[in-house]
Design an enzyme around this catalytic site. Structure first.
Site, PDB file in Angstrom:
ATOM      1  N   ILE A  75      -4.947   7.568  -0.624  1.00 59.26           N
ATOM      2  CA  ILE A  75      -5.502   6.911  -1.807  1.00 59.26           C
ATOM      3  C   ILE A  75      -5.475   5.418  -1.486  1.00 59.26           C
ATOM      4  O   ILE A  75      -4.407   4.799  -1.485  1.00 59.26           O
ATOM      5  CB  ILE A  75      -4.687   7.210  -3.076  1.00 59.26           C
ATOM      6  CG1 ILE A  75      -4.703   8.712  -3.378  1.00 59.26           C
ATOM      7  CG2 ILE A  75      -5.256   6.447  -4.270  1.00 59.26           C
ATOM      8  CD1 ILE A  75      -3.906   9.100  -4.607  1.00 59.26           C
ATOM      9  N   PRO A  76      -6.616   4.837  -1.159  1.00 60.33           N
ATOM     10  CA  PRO A  76      -6.643   3.508  -0.528  1.00 60.33           C
ATOM     11  C   PRO A  76      -6.451   2.330  -1.475  1.00 60.33           C
ATOM     12  O   PRO A  76      -7.345   1.496  -1.656  1.00 60.33           O
ATOM     13  CB  PRO A  76      -8.023   3.483   0.134  1.00 60.33           C
ATOM     14  CG  PRO A  76      -8.873   4.316  -0.780  1.00 60.33           C
ATOM     15  CD  PRO A  76      -7.973   5.427  -1.270  1.00 60.33           C
ATOM     16  N   CYS A  77      -5.260   2.228  -2.059  1.00 57.84           N
ATOM     17  CA  CYS A  77      -4.987   1.088  -2.937  1.00 57.84           C
ATOM     18  C   CYS A  77      -4.974  -0.222  -2.141  1.00 57.84           C
ATOM     19  O   CYS A  77      -5.118  -1.303  -2.729  1.00 57.84           O
ATOM     20  CB  CYS A  77      -3.679   1.279  -3.688  1.00 57.84           C
ATOM     21  SG  CYS A  77      -2.238   1.593  -2.650  1.00 57.84           S
ATOM     22  N   HIS A  78      -4.847  -0.123  -0.815  1.00 58.84           N
ATOM     23  CA  HIS A  78      -4.879  -1.327   0.023  1.00 58.84           C
ATOM     24  C   HIS A  78      -6.257  -1.983   0.039  1.00 58.84           C
ATOM     25  O   HIS A  78      -6.386  -3.136   0.434  1.00 58.84           O
ATOM     26  CB  HIS A  78      -4.459  -0.979   1.458  1.00 58.84           C
ATOM     27  CG  HIS A  78      -5.288   0.092   2.089  1.00 58.84           C
ATOM     28  ND1 HIS A  78      -4.985   1.435   1.951  1.00 58.84           N
ATOM     29  CD2 HIS A  78      -6.417   0.046   2.840  1.00 58.84           C
ATOM     30  CE1 HIS A  78      -5.878   2.156   2.608  1.00 58.84           C
ATOM     31  NE2 HIS A  78      -6.765   1.335   3.155  1.00 58.84           N
ATOM     32  N   ARG A  79      -7.292  -1.273  -0.402  1.00 54.28           N
ATOM     33  CA  ARG A  79      -8.652  -1.831  -0.405  1.00 54.28           C
ATOM     34  C   ARG A  79      -8.974  -2.608  -1.678  1.00 54.28           C
ATOM     35  O   ARG A  79     -10.102  -3.056  -1.854  1.00 54.28           O
ATOM     36  CB  ARG A  79      -9.681  -0.706  -0.219  1.00 54.28           C
ATOM     37  CG  ARG A  79      -9.552   0.002   1.132  1.00 54.28           C
ATOM     38  CD  ARG A  79     -10.524   1.161   1.286  1.00 54.28           C
ATOM     39  NE  ARG A  79     -10.163   1.964   2.447  1.00 54.28           N
ATOM     40  CZ  ARG A  79     -10.549   3.220   2.640  1.00 54.28           C
ATOM     41  NH1 ARG A  79     -11.303   3.820   1.733  1.00 54.28           N
ATOM     42  NH2 ARG A  79     -10.156   3.875   3.719  1.00 54.28           N
TER      43      ARG A  79
END
Length: 282
Positions: A245-249
């Protein structure tokens, strides 16, 4: 004892910290290598093996000023941002389908009572991690070098579940995402414990393609809650599955990368690593 993979990532992280601290002066290869006490040739090989690109090219992906330049125009969309940074809009990873299934109210309320959770430890380009799964999918993934702490954090999420240390097929399939050969990726299923609002936010994050960025405000608009940027930020900060789940984006509207549950250096590393791989497909 520190593994070679952990040592390599620690060195890369130190280099990224140096680049972030000195990006305005655009440090050259010799300066960055000297900051982590390696020869320029050794550092170039190590960094290129890890990132798939040169330190100079990587610097372009993690430059806060570059992000600010792109995002300062309100009319600029994230697609515009991708085009301006030369990122491919047809990454193979766009075809990856990740499906979220929320846990039942009983599972949510009872802290995972009745759930059997398998867990294992693995190495990634961004350090050691723990990954856990139920029969329905991945329920937890977190970056953590200390295995005892990693397991304690996992059990705190599901205090009433039963745990078995075992690498299963669900976990293996998810971990392929860190490999260079993405053709081995199949459908990844997630089995998550969260409120309806959190699940909605996490589903929205899955729509941000690899190599692209979004903002908290954009996510709020996409889920039909304009003005709820702060609540979106809280939900993103509660993300139980690192990287998948790409919360880093998600970055701040100013273009600054902002915080990250697993550390700002790791966030910069992931953004640069993804950008370099997307760029390689052009």
């Amino acid at each position: 004892m520190e593994t070679q993979a952990q040592l390599n990532y620690r060195r890369i992280a130190e280099a990224i910290d140096f680049i972030n601290a000195h990006f305005r002066s655009q440090p050259n290869l010799d300066e960055v290598a000297e900051s982590i006490h390696l020869s320029p040739a050794h550092f170039q090989r190590l960094f290129t093996d890890w990132a798939g690109t040169s330190p100079k090219k990587f610097l372009q992906y993690i430059s806060v000023e570059h992000a600010k330049t792109i995002l300062k125009t309100e009319k600029a969309t994230l697609a515009d941002t991708a085009i301006e940074t030369g990122l491919s809009s047809t990454s193979r990873l766009h075809e990856l389908f990740i499906n979220i299934e929320g846990m039942t109210p009983a599972e949510y309320k009872n802290g995972g009572k009745g759930l059997a959770i398998n867990y294992s430890f693995a190495e990634s380009p961004f350090g050691s991690l723990i990954v856990a799964s139920t029969a329905k999918g991945i329920c937890y993934m977190a970056f953590e070098d200390d295995e005892a702490k990693a397991f304690t954090d996992l059990t705190a999420k599901f205090p009433n579940a039963t745990f078995h240390r075992m690498l299963d097929l669900i976990q293996q399939n998810a971990l392929f995402i860190f490999q260079h050969d993405w053709s081995r990726l199949g459908e990844i299923k997630l089995h998550l414990k969260g409120t309806d609002f959190q699940l909605k936010v996490w589903e929205s994050l899955l729509k941000i393609p690899m190599g692209k960025l979004s903002t908290y405000g954009n996510i709020a608009e996409q889920i039909g809650s304009p003005g709820a940027s702060r609540a979106v930020g809280t939900a993103i900060g509660s993300n139980p599955v690192a990287f998948l789940i790409p919360c880093h984006r998600v970055i701040q509207s100013s273009g600054a990368f902002g915080g990250y549950m697993w550390g700002p250096t790791r966030k910069a590393a992931i953004i640069g690593w993804e950008g370099s791989r997307t760029q390689s497909e052009i």
